[in-house]
Design an enzyme around this catalytic site. Structure first.
Site, PDB file in Angstrom:
ATOM      1  N   ALA A  50      47.575  36.128  36.172  1.00 14.58           N
ATOM      2  CA  ALA A  50      47.086  36.796  37.254  1.00 14.58           C
ATOM      3  C   ALA A  50      48.537  37.748  37.670  1.00 14.58           C
ATOM      4  CB  ALA A  50      46.704  36.227  38.643  1.00 14.58           C
ATOM      5  N   GLU A 118      46.624  47.924  46.240  1.00  8.35           N
ATOM      6  CA  GLU A 118      45.750  48.064  45.014  1.00  8.35           C
ATOM      7  C   GLU A 118      44.385  48.615  45.322  1.00  8.35           C
ATOM      8  OE1 GLU A 118      45.024  44.323  43.146  1.00  8.35           O
ATOM      9  OE2 GLU A 118      47.259  43.802  42.730  1.00  8.35           O
ATOM     10  N   ARG A 278      37.233  49.286  41.587  1.00  9.77           N
ATOM     11  CA  ARG A 278      37.430  49.025  40.027  1.00  9.77           C
ATOM     12  C   ARG A 278      36.117  49.480  39.287  1.00  9.77           C
ATOM     13  NH1 ARG A 278      40.371  43.456  39.092  1.00  9.77           N
ATOM     14  NH2 ARG A 278      41.988  44.590  40.263  1.00  9.77           N
TER      15      ARG A 278
HETATM   16  C1  SIN Z   1      42.886  41.156  40.225  1.00 12.66           C
HETATM   17  O1  SIN Z   1      42.031  41.055  39.341  1.00 12.66           O
HETATM   18  O2  SIN Z   1      42.713  40.846  41.400  1.00 12.66           O
HETATM   19  C2  SIN Z   1      44.228  41.849  39.987  1.00 12.66           C
HETATM   20  C3  SIN Z   1      44.332  42.545  38.874  1.00 12.66           C
HETATM   21  C4  SIN Z   1      45.539  43.579  38.837  1.00 12.66           C
HETATM   22  O3  SIN Z   1      46.608  43.303  39.089  1.00 12.66           O
HETATM   23  O4  SIN Z   1      44.968  44.640  38.752  1.00 12.66           O
END
Ligand code: SIN
Length: 514
Positions: A50, A118, A278
């Site tokens: 991760a 993110e 995403r």
């Molecule tokens: C995630 O999948 O929650 C994090 C993956 C990322 O670092 O893009």
């Protein structure tokens, strides 16, 4: 071995050595527990890979209600708002737990936690460690804590192959061993086996993660939920390596852009652009690639010279691939990354089978809905591990049972990957889903190395076939619209097999009529 096995009788058994399994074992102390891990601890757990970190609303401009709103929006109408509220409110305590266990999070010079951004998060709220090495650092601390906990017996190199169940109640675990199958008698089992990336050609997960926990639960008669929802990470490094190296969304959070071979930022017109949810970004890239274009991440301007320092793991993967991100564009493509579906569990991680709990990616709590918000999964695993442990500790240990030795072949998904990748990718169509269901049906009913992966693939394909709409990460080109009513899906293996036989029967009738 057999004397040892008898001495473990009645102990809770945790299957899986990633973050969810290790923390559950630690929270159960001082109760003696057995932790079964297929590989040496930390060697093949997707937790250790991760990059992003844990989402938590700690910023001065943030609170759990804002985090919840982003989670529900990304989940596209399918999150369980009650469980999401409960988990997100417990996130700050979970970070504290990890820090107490020795996890060295990235901090400012004043000691405050650094918060990253993110996609689809309205605020900076990703707590990380070692820049992009969050999973590795958390695993380091947890493995150390588990190794020194007298209450935890770690059995490495042993794989759980079947659960013994009577009257919908767990009685034990059949596991592989070098000489012969071994039976561990117990009335309390926690599945913490991770995801399903090993079922796909292109994945960012360790290839050994091929849905073993789902197979164990399904063959024990448990209800599984939301299986059709599989997340594709938009930015896997497009090179020859399998599994594919991940390029964290945090890189886009720091300003990197996505361009094609002409330098065009083809996501510019999409609301949220590179930081859209995403599923949206993965679909846009996949569509552009299918038109014959290429896709790249451009980090040259932003994060620019800070890139290698902020993202050392990714910089090293680029170096290995012969890419210098200071000068070169980084080739990317979407790859299977996370499974929102899993064993249907209540807030304490209890499945529909008495004595069986699930925690982490193998579980479906309802937090993620149709599309997981970035970095919510580690938060979920850490928060839920405590609740699962409390629930296990408060449950009866179960009764002794005798069970005949059963040799179950080690799961091998290799031959299924092309078919499942075609049917269960970013874009799906009924025709390919039906092909996958027909091919998996006979295999799932055999006693073969491909049978458990086929049973899991079959259940996912049936769930995807039955969902005649497009929602979150599940996009059907033959049903491109959202259905009016959002509903979570639930399936047992028997139900999936019966549905698959009906499909097979109706296709044969159609062929005969032509
Ligand atoms: C995630 O999948 O929650 C994090 C993956 C990322 O670092 O893009």
């Amino acid at each position: 071995m057999s004397a040892d096995v008898r001495s473990f009788f009645g102990r809770p058994i945790i299957i899986g050595g990633g973050i969810a399994g290790l923390l559950t074992a630690l929270h159960l102390a001082p109760e003696p527990v057995l932790l079964l891990s297929r590989t040496p601890l930390g060697a093949d757990a997707s937790s250790a890979w991760a990059q992003g970190g844990l989402a938590v609303s700690l910023g001065v401009d943030d609170d759990p209600a804002l985090h919840l709103a982003d989670t529900l929006a990304a989940g596209d109408g399918l999150c369980d708002a009650e469980i999401a509220t409960r988990i997100l409110h417990a996130a700050a305590d979970a970070i504290e737990t990890l820090a107490t266990l020795g996890v060295r999070f990235d901090r400012t010079s004043e000691g405050a936690l650094l918060l990253g951004l993110e996609a689809a998060h309205g605020r900076r709220r990703i707590v990380h460690a070692g820049g992009d090495g969050s999973g590795q650092e958390i695993m380091r601390a947890l493995v150390e804590a588990v190794r020194s906990a007298p209450s935890i017996t770690v059995v490495e190199g042993v794989e759980a192959r079947r659960l013994a169940v009577e009257d919908n109640t767990v009685r034990g675990v059949w596991a592989s061993c070098s000489m012969s199958p071994v039976f561990f008698g117990t009335g309390r089992v926690v599945l913490a086996t991770g995801g399903i990336g090993g079922l796909f050609l292109d994945s960012t997960n360790p290839s050994g993660s091929c849905g073993q926990g789902l197979a164990l639960a399904a063959r024990a008669g448990a209800v599984l939920a939301d299986l059709e929802f599989i997340q594709f990470h938009p930015t896997a490094l497009d090179g020859p390596d399998r599994p594919m190296p991940l390029i964290s969304e945090a890189v886009r959070g720091e300003g990197a852009t996505i361009v094609d071979e002409t330098g065009r930022r083809f996501l510019e017109g999409v609301p949220g652009a590179e930081l859209a949810p995403r599923d949206v970004v993965a679909r846009a890239i996949s569509k552009h690639l299918s038109k014959g274009h290429r896709a790249f991440l451009d980090v040259r301007e932003k994060p620019g010279s800070a890139f290698a320092r902020q993202f050392p793991t990714i910089a090293s993967a680029c170096r290995v691939a012969g890419i210098d991100p200071a000068y070169d564009l980084i080739p990317i493509r979407p790859a299977q990354h996370y499974h929102m579906g899993g064993v249907a569990v209540d807030p304490d991680g209890r499945s529909s089978v008495a004595g069986l709990w699930a925690c982490g990616e193998v579980a479906s709590t309802g937090l993620h809905g149709a599309n997981r918000l970035a970095s919510n999964s580690l938060t979920e695993a850490v928060v839920c591990a405590r609740w699962v442990a409390e629930s296990v500790a408060g449950s009866p240990i179960g009764v002794r049972t005798r069970s005949k030795a059963r040799e179950i072949p080690a799961p091998n998904p290799l031959s299924l990957r092309p078919l499942l990748s075609r049917a269960l990718g970013v874009k799906r169509h009924g025709e390919f889903l039906r092909d996958a269901v027909s091919a998996m049906l006979p295999l799932a009913e055999l006693h073969h190395a491909a049978s458990d992966p086929a049973a899991v693939g079959l259940m996912i394909a049936v769930a995807a076939l039955l969902r005649e709409e497009s929602r979150g990460a599940h996009y059907r080109t033959d049903f491109p619209d959202l259905a009016v009513f959002a509903r979570r899906s639930r399936l047992t293996l028997d139900g999936a097999l019966a549905t698959a036989r009906e499909f097979a029967c109706s296709s044969t009738l159609e062929e005969l009529e032509q």
